[in-house]
Design a protein around this motif. Structure first.
Motif, PDB file in Angstrom:
ATOM      1  N   ALA A  22      -0.917  -6.030   6.752  1.00 39.60           N
ATOM      2  CA  ALA A  22       0.264  -5.433   6.267  1.00 39.60           C
ATOM      3  C   ALA A  22      -0.042  -4.055   5.595  1.00 39.60           C
ATOM      4  O   ALA A  22       0.457  -3.265   5.719  1.00 39.60           O
ATOM      5  CB  ALA A  22       0.644  -6.380   5.176  1.00 39.60           C
ATOM      6  N   VAL A  23      -1.142  -3.899   5.032  1.00 36.99           N
ATOM      7  CA  VAL A  23      -1.792  -2.647   4.465  1.00 36.99           C
ATOM      8  C   VAL A  23      -1.805  -1.569   5.476  1.00 36.99           C
ATOM      9  O   VAL A  23      -1.572  -0.371   5.423  1.00 36.99           O
ATOM     10  CB  VAL A  23      -2.718  -2.740   3.393  1.00 36.99           C
ATOM     11  CG1 VAL A  23      -3.358  -1.480   2.698  1.00 36.99           C
ATOM     12  CG2 VAL A  23      -2.333  -3.910   2.135  1.00 36.99           C
ATOM     13  N   ASP A  29       1.811   3.756   9.328  1.00 36.76           N
ATOM     14  CA  ASP A  29       3.078   4.542   9.504  1.00 36.76           C
ATOM     15  C   ASP A  29       3.306   5.757   8.360  1.00 36.76           C
ATOM     16  O   ASP A  29       3.969   6.634   8.854  1.00 36.76           O
ATOM     17  CB  ASP A  29       3.937   3.469   9.117  1.00 36.76           C
ATOM     18  CG  ASP A  29       4.098   2.280  10.351  1.00 36.76           C
ATOM     19  OD1 ASP A  29       3.598   2.592  11.519  1.00 36.76           O
ATOM     20  OD2 ASP A  29       4.630   1.224   9.988  1.00 36.76           O
ATOM     21  N   ARG A  30       2.613   5.443   7.267  1.00 30.14           N
ATOM     22  CA  ARG A  30       2.768   6.639   6.245  1.00 30.14           C
ATOM     23  C   ARG A  30       1.782   7.543   5.749  1.00 30.14           C
ATOM     24  O   ARG A  30       2.176   8.374   5.001  1.00 30.14           O
ATOM     25  CB  ARG A  30       3.427   5.958   5.161  1.00 30.14           C
ATOM     26  CG  ARG A  30       4.678   5.215   5.365  1.00 30.14           C
ATOM     27  CD  ARG A  30       5.466   4.847   4.168  1.00 30.14           C
ATOM     28  NE  ARG A  30       6.616   3.887   4.535  1.00 30.14           N
ATOM     29  CZ  ARG A  30       7.588   3.830   3.379  1.00 30.14           C
ATOM     30  NH1 ARG A  30       7.642   4.376   2.250  1.00 30.14           N
ATOM     31  NH2 ARG A  30       8.766   2.853   3.747  1.00 30.14           N
ATOM     32  N   PRO A  47       1.284  10.743  -0.206  1.00 28.56           N
ATOM     33  CA  PRO A  47       2.195  10.646   0.569  1.00 28.56           C
ATOM     34  C   PRO A  47       3.603  10.184   0.284  1.00 28.56           C
ATOM     35  O   PRO A  47       3.508   9.061  -0.718  1.00 28.56           O
ATOM     36  CB  PRO A  47       1.912   9.647   1.765  1.00 28.56           C
ATOM     37  CG  PRO A  47       0.238   9.766   1.461  1.00 28.56           C
ATOM     38  CD  PRO A  47       0.015   9.907   0.193  1.00 28.56           C
ATOM     39  N   ALA A  48       4.743  10.909   0.226  1.00 28.28           N
ATOM     40  CA  ALA A  48       6.074  10.393  -0.280  1.00 28.28           C
ATOM     41  C   ALA A  48       6.482   9.005   0.162  1.00 28.28           C
ATOM     42  O   ALA A  48       6.333   8.579   1.315  1.00 28.28           O
ATOM     43  CB  ALA A  48       6.996  11.428   0.332  1.00 28.28           C
ATOM     44  N   GLY A  49       6.627   8.343  -1.052  1.00 25.15           N
ATOM     45  CA  GLY A  49       7.187   6.902  -0.735  1.00 25.15           C
ATOM     46  C   GLY A  49       5.930   5.895  -0.776  1.00 25.15           C
ATOM     47  O   GLY A  49       6.423   4.643  -0.518  1.00 25.15           O
ATOM     48  N   LEU A  50       4.933   6.400  -0.612  1.00 25.12           N
ATOM     49  CA  LEU A  50       3.651   5.303  -0.215  1.00 25.12           C
ATOM     50  C   LEU A  50       3.446   4.525  -1.292  1.00 25.12           C
ATOM     51  O   LEU A  50       3.170   3.328  -1.217  1.00 25.12           O
ATOM     52  CB  LEU A  50       2.467   5.887   0.452  1.00 25.12           C
ATOM     53  CG  LEU A  50       1.240   5.240   0.405  1.00 25.12           C
ATOM     54  CD1 LEU A  50       1.547   4.130   1.705  1.00 25.12           C
ATOM     55  CD2 LEU A  50      -0.186   6.152   0.947  1.00 25.12           C
ATOM     56  N   VAL A  90      -8.968   7.043   3.818  1.00 28.61           N
ATOM     57  CA  VAL A  90      -9.229   7.910   2.608  1.00 28.61           C
ATOM     58  C   VAL A  90      -7.822   8.375   1.829  1.00 28.61           C
ATOM     59  O   VAL A  90      -7.322   9.275   2.113  1.00 28.61           O
ATOM     60  CB  VAL A  90      -9.779   9.255   2.912  1.00 28.61           C
ATOM     61  CG1 VAL A  90     -10.538  10.062   1.742  1.00 28.61           C
ATOM     62  CG2 VAL A  90     -10.918   8.881   4.083  1.00 28.61           C
ATOM     63  N   THR A  91      -6.904   7.197   1.575  1.00 26.11           N
ATOM     64  CA  THR A  91      -5.423   7.378   1.223  1.00 26.11           C
ATOM     65  C   THR A  91      -5.488   7.898  -0.249  1.00 26.11           C
ATOM     66  O   THR A  91      -6.181   7.351  -1.133  1.00 26.11           O
ATOM     67  CB  THR A  91      -4.805   5.841   1.225  1.00 26.11           C
ATOM     68  OG1 THR A  91      -4.982   5.466   2.677  1.00 26.11           O
ATOM     69  CG2 THR A  91      -3.401   6.330   0.953  1.00 26.11           C
ATOM     70  N   PRO A  92      -4.625   8.840  -0.490  1.00 29.25           N
ATOM     71  CA  PRO A  92      -4.526   9.371  -1.712  1.00 29.25           C
ATOM     72  C   PRO A  92      -3.377   8.423  -2.423  1.00 29.25           C
ATOM     73  O   PRO A  92      -2.180   8.486  -2.302  1.00 29.25           O
ATOM     74  CB  PRO A  92      -3.694  10.693  -1.625  1.00 29.25           C
ATOM     75  CG  PRO A  92      -4.264  11.233  -0.467  1.00 29.25           C
ATOM     76  CD  PRO A  92      -4.211   9.872   0.461  1.00 29.25           C
ATOM     77  N   ALA A  93      -3.904   7.448  -3.227  1.00 33.81           N
ATOM     78  CA  ALA A  93      -2.885   6.491  -3.957  1.00 33.81           C
ATOM     79  C   ALA A  93      -3.659   6.066  -5.377  1.00 33.81           C
ATOM     80  O   ALA A  93      -5.045   5.889  -5.161  1.00 33.81           O
ATOM     81  CB  ALA A  93      -2.515   5.403  -3.131  1.00 33.81           C
TER      82      ALA A  93
END
Length: 384
Positions: A22-23, A29-30, A47-50, A90-93
């Protein structure tokens, strides 16, 4: 919770595999690598909405929070899977900072087994009989629902054993620009301070996917969450969980680096042969694969020990950080080098992985610090 001898389980469950799928689907996608590359040039890497989709949509923000407090009632094992995927991309979150460190800090304040007097190595997850009232519990429920994002106002380099007390502006606070509330450890206790009442000054980090800022909350009163002793224990517990699960982020990053390198060397031809068929490159990738096997074992052991509240959790976390941070850097360096010219360019995501790996080497305690902790816990004095 019992802290007797714990038999580690390093295998992934079906539930963990489903969460991973799921992740990964959401990030594909985003927040693909190209999306991240495009956004860091704007100065706003998120990322917007992530984050709402990850925190509330999938429910990842509440994995460590008991159901009685509005969370998923899962464990550090599931949170580690999320961090593996965030590391791969390497997700910015603000997952590590908000859903792990800040959340675990607040969890220590909702436990009924006296977290203020418990030793850090024996603090287990506060899931058995959580206190469901009070400001800490209320804030936890909001974090678990994805309604708020909290960040512990300490420098990213702060190690679990050293702790931190803010007496003025706090430098190098990770994901501060994404927070709407800060957990500020002061000499008089731990306070929740709305971000609107603090001064947040962004700084330029090495890793552009994990923004840093200076946070000055000295002029804000905030809401007292705990006294000095309970605050120190809670902050150490939050940082310990962060250090242990950071190893999973480093594992995911290293896995992507190896996979991307293998893919590239299969497709890149020289002398009418794929460069991956050259023996020298085969050996380098084989050594890296062996490093990854060890890193996976260390990271999974740390997550499992934290989930079980094992007596040797601090020891297991020290092993994971002493080993996994170096593996992530080696994997990223090999990824850059074995991609040849394209690996050195801004357009290829390899530099994102390398910068994250290098920054993670200092996050939540350096490799040397964790080696010292390991030596101390095992009663292995340094050479005279």
């Amino acid at each position: 919770m019992s802290h007797e001898s714990h038999e580690p389980n390093l295998l992934y469950t079906d539930t963990e595999d489903a969460l991973r799928d799921a992740v990964r689907s959401l990030l594909t996608d985003r927040a693909g690598h190209q999306d991240v590359l495009d956004r860091i040039e704007t100065g706003d890497p998120y990322p917007a909405g992530l984050w709402p989709a990850l925190a509330a949509g999938i429910g990842a923000a509440g994995l460590l929070v008991p159901e009685k407090l509005g969370g998923q009632g899962a464990s550090h094992r599931e949170a580690a899977v999320v961090l593996e995927e965030l590391g791969r991309a390497v997700t910015p979150a603000p997952y590590l900072t908000a859903a792990v460190i800040a959340t675990e800090t607040l969890l220590a304040l909702t436990a009924t087994d006296g977290p203020a007097t418990a030793h850090i190595a024996t603090d287990g997850p506060a899931t058995a009989h959580p206190v469901t009232e009070g400001p800490a519990a209320a804030l936890l429920a909001e974090l678990a629902a994805g309604e708020r994002t909290a960040v512990l106002a300490v420098p990213l380099t702060t190690a679990p054993r050293t702790g931190f007390t803010a007496t003025g502006p706090v430098r190098a606070v990770a994901d501060a620009v994404a927070a709407d509330v800060f957990l500020v450890p002061r000499p008089t206790g731990l306070y929740a301070v709305p971000a609107a009442e603090a001064t947040v000054t962004p700084t330029t980090p090495l890793d552009l996917t994990r923004p840093l800022a200076t946070v000055d909350a000295s002029g804000a009163a905030g809401t007292l969450l705990a006294g000095p002793e309970a605050a120190r224990t809670a902050v150490r517990r939050g940082l310990l969980a962060g250090a242990g699960l950071l190893a999973s982020e480093q594992l995911g990053l290293a896995e992507w680096c190896l996979e991307e390198t293998v893919r590239h060397t299969k497709e890149r031809f020289q002398f009418n042969r794929p460069v991956g068929s050259f023996q020298a490159l085969k050996h380098r990738m084989a050594h890296l694969w062996l490093d990854l096997v060890g890193a996976r074992a260390a990271a999974r052991a740390a997550a499992d020990a934290l989930a079980a509240g094992a007596a040797d959790a601090e020891l297991t976390v020290a092993v994971a950080q002493a080993y996994c941070s170096g593996v992530a850097v080696r994997a990223a360096e090999e990824c850059v080098q074995l991609h040849g010219g394209i690996g050195m360019t801004w357009e290829h995501p390899a530099h994102l992985a390398l910068k994250r790996a290098k920054a993670d080497q200092l996050a939540l305690g350096s490799t040397g610090h964790h080696q010292d902790v390991l030596a101390d816990l095992m009663d292995l004095p340094a050479p005279a």
